[in-house]
Write a protein that holds these residues in place. Structure first.
Motif, PDB file in Angstrom:
ATOM      1  N   ASN B 120      44.877  37.618  35.803  1.00 24.14           N
ATOM      2  CA  ASN B 120      43.989  38.707  36.228  1.00 24.14           C
ATOM      3  C   ASN B 120      44.104  38.968  37.728  1.00 24.14           C
ATOM      4  N   ASP B 121      44.068  40.267  38.101  1.00 23.04           N
ATOM      5  CA  ASP B 121      44.078  40.670  39.511  1.00 23.04           C
ATOM      6  C   ASP B 121      45.385  40.292  40.205  1.00 23.04           C
ATOM      7  N   ASP B 151      55.430  54.041  42.193  1.00 21.70           N
ATOM      8  CA  ASP B 151      54.231  53.273  41.848  1.00 21.70           C
ATOM      9  C   ASP B 151      54.523  51.833  41.417  1.00 21.70           C
ATOM     10  N   ASN B 166      49.067  47.734  43.956  1.00 21.51           N
ATOM     11  CA  ASN B 166      47.981  47.741  42.973  1.00 21.51           C
ATOM     12  C   ASN B 166      48.002  46.469  42.138  1.00 21.51           C
ATOM     13  N   HIS B 167      46.912  46.227  41.447  1.00 21.69           N
ATOM     14  CA  HIS B 167      46.813  45.038  40.612  1.00 21.69           C
ATOM     15  C   HIS B 167      46.468  45.415  39.169  1.00 21.69           C
ATOM     16  N   PHE B 169      44.398  44.267  35.695  1.00 17.58           N
ATOM     17  CA  PHE B 169      43.182  43.524  35.397  1.00 17.58           C
ATOM     18  C   PHE B 169      43.066  43.327  33.885  1.00 17.58           C
ATOM     19  N   ASP B 172      43.283  45.959  30.922  1.00 18.46           N
ATOM     20  CA  ASP B 172      44.067  47.171  31.209  1.00 18.46           C
ATOM     21  C   ASP B 172      45.015  47.459  30.044  1.00 18.46           C
TER      22      ASP B 172
END
Lengths: 176, 183
Positions: B120-121, B151, B166-167, B169, B172
């Motif tokens: 996660n993250d 991206d 970006n991450h 989570f 998603d």
């Protein structure tokens, strides 16, 4: 574990006027009691739903996501989400720049459907050149956001695309 | 040969686009009789199809637009299908490669966190199915279209998607249309 503030913005097919924000934060901070959303437009003013007297939108902290019905047409927006304590002090914030293009993208897809139903449309120079222009303007706006977070120029691209869409009786012979 | 499904049609159109561009360029004056705007037309309608497919893969209008795109890709669609089936590319007639090099079009749907390797993250995840994949050009993250290389990046030997700044989570939903290596 401290809070790592984060959120994601999205739109849903068929709900062009709605922006959905989802809180993807990790960790926790017991001091956070409220959350606010600022939607800043390319002209520097703030976008809020009808009836909102503040420049921000309250996003109840108990809710993981919020649907904000606010878009009259496609827009490039800077979205700021703040996580605050009971004294209204900002503890965390996160900023994202996004292009919301569901109106024009849906219209553009509809043009492809029209062409599928009436293939000779591709030979209509006005129809086809305007469809190309529409696609390029949407893409250009998206690139302005993705490459440079350039709200001003992205909005100009989206506005030109919107004009093509709103004047479709002339640009795409939609009343014929 | 059956008319391809919308998910099969996307790579056929991508390949037909460059096949038609090359044929026009090699055709000399007037593109050898081909419509000189055909690559542009194929690209435009393919982008429409991709947009709707990524948002709503079961949308009832997809078949009609997909079939229209298939007709637009003629006469390059048949060769495009052969190229996809054998993934040899290059000039000349594609040949079967008994040593492997077979690909098939796949629309990978990932729920981030469903594999123990998903953290996660973080900005990346790996999937075995992505290893040595081709044409990983776009992905949809929770309905938002992301493009390579602006991206995200893709490490084909490792099958790793890297989301840059970006991450990802837990929860998603990530959709990636691509050519999966099957041998």
């Amino acid at each position: 574990m401290p809070l790592t503030a984060n959120f994601a913005a999205s739109q849903t097919l068929g709900e062009e006027s709605i922006i959905t924000l989802t809180d993807n934060s990790t960790g926790s901070d017991g001091s956070v009691t409220q959350r606010r959303v600022y939607l800043r437009k390319a002209d520097g003013t703030f976008l809020v739903p009808d009836g909102t007297s503040t420049e921000y939108i309250v996003w109840a902290y108990a809710d993981t996501s919020i649907d904000i019905n606010v878009l009259p047409y496609d827009m490039a927006l800077q979205i700021v989400v703040q996580w605050l304590n009971v004294s209204n002090s900002i503890l965390y914030d996160k900023t994202e720049t996004s292009g919301f293009t569901m109106y024009n993208e849906t219209f553009n897809y509809g043009l492809a459907q029209m062409m599928a139903g009436n293939p000779v449309l591709i030979n209509d120079n006005q129809f086809w050149s305007n469809k190309l222009k529409l696609s390029e303007l949407i893409d250009s706006g998206d690139e302005a956001i993705a490459l440079a977070s350039d709200l001003y120029n992205a909005q100009q691209c989206y506005d030109m695309a919107t004009t093509l869409r709103l004047k479709s009786q002339y640009t795409f012979n939609q009343n014929s | 040969m059956a008319v391809p499904t919308p998910s099969e049609m996307i790579p056929i159109a991508q390949i037909s686009q460059y096949l038609s561009a090359v044929a026009i360029n090699n055709g000399g004056l007037n593109g050898g009789g081909h419509d000189v705007t055909l690559p542009q037309k194929i690209r435009n309608i393919r982008k429409n199809l991709e947009w709707m497919y990524n948002l709503s893969p079961s949308n009832s209008s997809l078949n009609q637009v997909s079939q229209y795109l298939y007709s637009l890709c003629a006469p390059f669609n048949a060769k495009a299908q052969v190229i996809i089936n054998h993934a040899n590319g290059g000039g000349g007639t594609p040949i079967l490669n008994p040593g492997g090099g077979q690909y098939e079009y796949t629309n990978l749907v990932v729920t981030f966190g469903s594999e123990s390797t998903d953290i996660n993250d973080t900005a990346f995840f790996t999937r075995t199915v992505l290893v040595d994949g081709l044409m990983v050009n776009t992905m949809s993250v929770n309905g938002q279209i992301k493009t390579l290389p602006t991206d995200f990046t893709f490490d084909a030997p490792a099958g790793e998607i890297n989301y840059g700044a970006n991450h990802f989570f837990t929860g998603d939903i990530i959709t990636i249309p691509f050519l999966r290596k099957i041998s």
